[in-house]
Design a protein around this motif. Structure first.
Motif, PDB file in Angstrom:
ATOM      1  N   GLY A  67      -4.128  11.081  10.676  1.00 10.03           N
ATOM      2  CA  GLY A  67      -2.800  10.504  10.460  1.00 10.03           C
ATOM      3  C   GLY A  67      -1.969  11.117   9.353  1.00 10.03           C
ATOM      4  N   PHE A  68      -2.575  11.959   8.490  1.00 13.61           N
ATOM      5  CA  PHE A  68      -1.776  12.380   7.336  1.00 13.61           C
ATOM      6  C   PHE A  68      -0.568  13.205   7.762  1.00 13.61           C
ATOM      7  N   LYS A  69      -0.789  14.139   8.669  1.00  7.92           N
ATOM      8  CA  LYS A  69       0.304  15.030   9.085  1.00  7.92           C
ATOM      9  C   LYS A  69       1.494  14.241   9.636  1.00  7.92           C
ATOM     10  N   SER A 122      -8.817   6.669  -1.510  1.00  4.41           N
ATOM     11  CA  SER A 122      -8.793   6.071  -0.162  1.00  4.41           C
ATOM     12  C   SER A 122      -8.759   7.176   0.882  1.00  4.41           C
ATOM     13  N   ALA A 123      -7.700   7.225   1.691  1.00  6.32           N
ATOM     14  CA  ALA A 123      -7.726   8.158   2.830  1.00  6.32           C
ATOM     15  C   ALA A 123      -7.066   9.501   2.537  1.00  6.32           C
ATOM     16  N   HIS A 124      -6.312   9.630   1.448  1.00  8.37           N
ATOM     17  CA  HIS A 124      -5.531  10.864   1.293  1.00  8.37           C
ATOM     18  C   HIS A 124      -6.021  11.768   0.170  1.00  8.37           C
ATOM     19  N   GLY A 126       0.835  -1.201   0.000  1.00  7.01           N
ATOM     20  CA  GLY A 126       0.000   0.000   0.000  1.00  7.01           C
ATOM     21  C   GLY A 126       0.863   1.242   0.000  1.00  7.01           C
ATOM     22  N   GLU A 178     -11.508   6.054   5.582  1.00  6.26           N
ATOM     23  CA  GLU A 178     -10.453   6.038   6.603  1.00  6.26           C
ATOM     24  C   GLU A 178     -10.734   4.900   7.584  1.00  6.26           C
ATOM     25  N   GLU A 182       1.117  -1.162  -4.924  1.00  3.93           N
ATOM     26  CA  GLU A 182      -0.017  -0.240  -4.801  1.00  3.93           C
ATOM     27  C   GLU A 182      -1.131  -0.683  -5.746  1.00  3.93           C
ATOM     28  N   ARG A 183      -2.336  -0.842  -5.202  1.00  3.74           N
ATOM     29  CA  ARG A 183      -3.444  -1.337  -6.021  1.00  3.74           C
ATOM     30  C   ARG A 183      -3.861  -0.339  -7.097  1.00  3.74           C
ATOM     31  N   ARG A 197      -4.648  18.700   3.692  1.00  3.95           N
ATOM     32  CA  ARG A 197      -4.762  18.110   5.017  1.00  3.95           C
ATOM     33  C   ARG A 197      -4.209  19.116   6.017  1.00  3.95           C
ATOM     34  N   LEU A 198      -4.794  19.131   7.208  1.00  8.34           N
ATOM     35  CA  LEU A 198      -4.327  20.031   8.261  1.00  8.34           C
ATOM     36  C   LEU A 198      -3.046  19.497   8.881  1.00  8.34           C
ATOM     37  N   SER A 257      -0.560   7.290   2.010  1.00  9.77           N
ATOM     38  CA  SER A 257       0.064   8.305   2.874  1.00  9.77           C
ATOM     39  C   SER A 257       1.312   7.764   3.564  1.00  9.77           C
ATOM     40  N   VAL A 258       1.157   6.700   4.326  1.00 12.78           N
ATOM     41  CA  VAL A 258       2.276   6.203   5.128  1.00 12.78           C
ATOM     42  C   VAL A 258       3.188   5.297   4.306  1.00 12.78           C
ATOM     43  N   HIS A 318      -3.300   8.629  -6.011  1.00  8.48           N
ATOM     44  CA  HIS A 318      -4.719   8.521  -6.408  1.00  8.48           C
ATOM     45  C   HIS A 318      -5.611   9.121  -5.305  1.00  8.48           C
ATOM     46  N   VAL A 332      -2.003  -6.683  -3.553  1.00  8.45           N
ATOM     47  CA  VAL A 332      -1.492  -7.826  -2.790  1.00  8.45           C
ATOM     48  C   VAL A 332      -2.703  -8.631  -2.319  1.00  8.45           C
TER      49      VAL A 332
END
Ligand SMILES: Cc1cc2nc3c(=O)[nH]c(=O)nc-3n(C[C@H](O)[C@H](O)[C@H](O)COP(=O)(O)OP(=O)(O)OC[C@H]3O[C@@H](n4cnc5c(N)ncnc54)[C@H](O)[C@@H]3O)c2cc1C
Length: 376
Positions: A342-344, A42-44, A10, A313, A33-34, A49-50, A13-14, A39, A172
């Motif tokens: 979690g992005f920051k 998903s979460a980003h 994946g 998320e 990465e799928r 982002r703050l 972000s992380v 892209h 995966v």
């Protein structure tokens, strides 16, 4: 010294940051990465982002946030891209709330550069807001906003430039963990690694089934509102904000000529049964909740959004992520359940994952992120 061969599952972000940090250590790192890094499915997704340091979730995050800022600035220096802009940020809430207590505690314990702004002065400085009589306003100067899709793209690119391999559009399908290594399976075969880092975001429990009781997937929505006086909402005049009372909401200044982005509280995020089939349609009752925030707090914004988008998320029961060894063999590290904030932290968490993969431990992690706090 023999360096391990590490898979990163994946590259969001992380994961993109973990790949970059592994490649920086000279490790043979392979990312899967799928979709394609950067892209918005998903979460980003959603352009911004703050980033904040006076941390309402728990003041214990402050050292990790400062570490993250250092790594954001390193990624900017290496890539030449502008990813983090420190404009300052307003934390707005009532004096007795837990959120504001954590903000003040961050300032007191760690000397976060912040200022409590009296109401009359806040009204003069930021006339965009319809502040309430009981609002307490703190300007966190160690704060601003990030560009998420660009950040992921640049981290994955830097990782490749430093020797990592990136498999795009490669899902995966299974991890086989054995005493002598981990086999990563995809639609086109399998490969052996010494260690796997699982950073699959909303799909984490599909890769590691044991996470299912602790990571529930929800669907945060963002909406963009144009202004009657657009120059009032440019980043240099309108810092990002979080309001915790009486309505829980946050916002980011208008970027690239778009409208002001607003988001609502975590409790408004609807559950997602299966991350493979996220329903991105946002019904009118959800849009109405945004219209109310725009109308109640921002008299200069048009109350009808010009764009509404849904993302995903993973959330844990206590609102803190799971960062560390995933199971007994010591061959899998997980970062998941980042619970809407979690992005920051992404480069710091990616670096911690790289520490675990290479050294089996990390000096930078926090106890409150330890996956071992949940049984199994
Ligand atoms: C609308 C919204 C607003 C937010 N606002 C903020 C904010 O202001 N500040 C902040 O700090 N945080 C914020 N967050 C939270 C933050 O964005 C998330 O915590 C963070 O992006 C999660 O990162 P991740 O790496 O866990 O997941 P992702 O970034 O989603 O990465 C997971 C990646 O894994 C890939 N993947 C999944 N399964 C597989 C597989 N089997 N094989 C290959 N690839 C796979 C996915 O395609 C994806 O690219 C917000 C989140 C949302 C949704």
């Amino acid at each position: 010294m023999i360096r391990p061969r590490v898979a990163v599952i994946g590259l969001g972000s992380v994961g993109s940051m973990a790949l970059w940090r592994l490649a920086a250590r000279g490790v043979e790192a392979v990312g899967y990465e799928r979709f394609s890094p950067g892209h918005d499915r998903s979460a980003h997704g959603g352009e911004s982002r703050l980033f904040r340091t006076a941390y309402l979730e728990d003041p214990g995050y402050v050292p990790l946030l400062r570490r993250a800022r250092e790594l954001w600035q390193r990624l900017e220096a290496e890539s030449g891209a502008s990813l983090l802009r420190l404009t300052g940020m307003l934390m707005i809430g009532s004096a007795g709330s837990d959120d504001m207590a954590n903000v003040f505690s961050s300032v007191e314990r760690y000397g976060v550069d912040a200022e409590t702004v009296p109401l009359h002065e806040a009204r003069a400085r930021w006339p965009q807001h319809a502040f309430r009589e009981d609002d307490v306003i703190v300007l966190d100067r160690e704060a601003g906003y990030l560009r998420p899709e660009l950040s992921v793209l640049h981290a994955a690119t830097r990782a490749r430039e430093r020797g990592a391999i990136v498999h795009r559009y490669t899902t995966v399908t299974a991890l086989d963990v054995r005493d002598d290594g981990v086999r990563v399976r995809t639609g086109s075969g399998s490969e052996r690694f010494d260690h796997a880092v699982v950073t699959a975001g909303p799909w984490a429990a599909k890769v590691l089934a044991g996470l299912a009781p602790y990571v529930s997937v929800r669907r945060p929505v963002s909406a963009w509102f144009p202004a009657r006086t657009p120059e009032l909402f440019a980043p240099e005049r309108f810092p990002p904000f979080i309001r915790s009372t009486p309505t829980d909401c946050y916002g980011v200044p208008a970027l690239d000529g778009s409208g002001v982005k607003l988001g609502l509280s975590e409790k408004d995020n609807r559950p997602v049964d299966d991350p493979d089939s996220l329903d991105r349609h946002v019904p009118i009752d959800e849009v109405d909740a945004f219209r109310k925030v725009a109308a109640d707090y921002f008299p200069d914004l048009f109350a009808d959004p010009i764009r509404v988008s849904a993302y995903m998320e993973g959330y844990t029961p206590d609102g803190h992520g799971l960062v560390g060894p995933a199971e007994g063999s010591g061959r899998v590290t997980v970062v998941a359940g980042l619970s809407g904030h979690g992005f920051k932290l992404a480069p710091a968490l990616g670096d911690i994952a790289a520490d675990y993969a290479v050294d089996g431990t990390s000096a930078h992690t926090l106890d409150l992120l330890d996956p071992g706090r949940y049984p199994g």
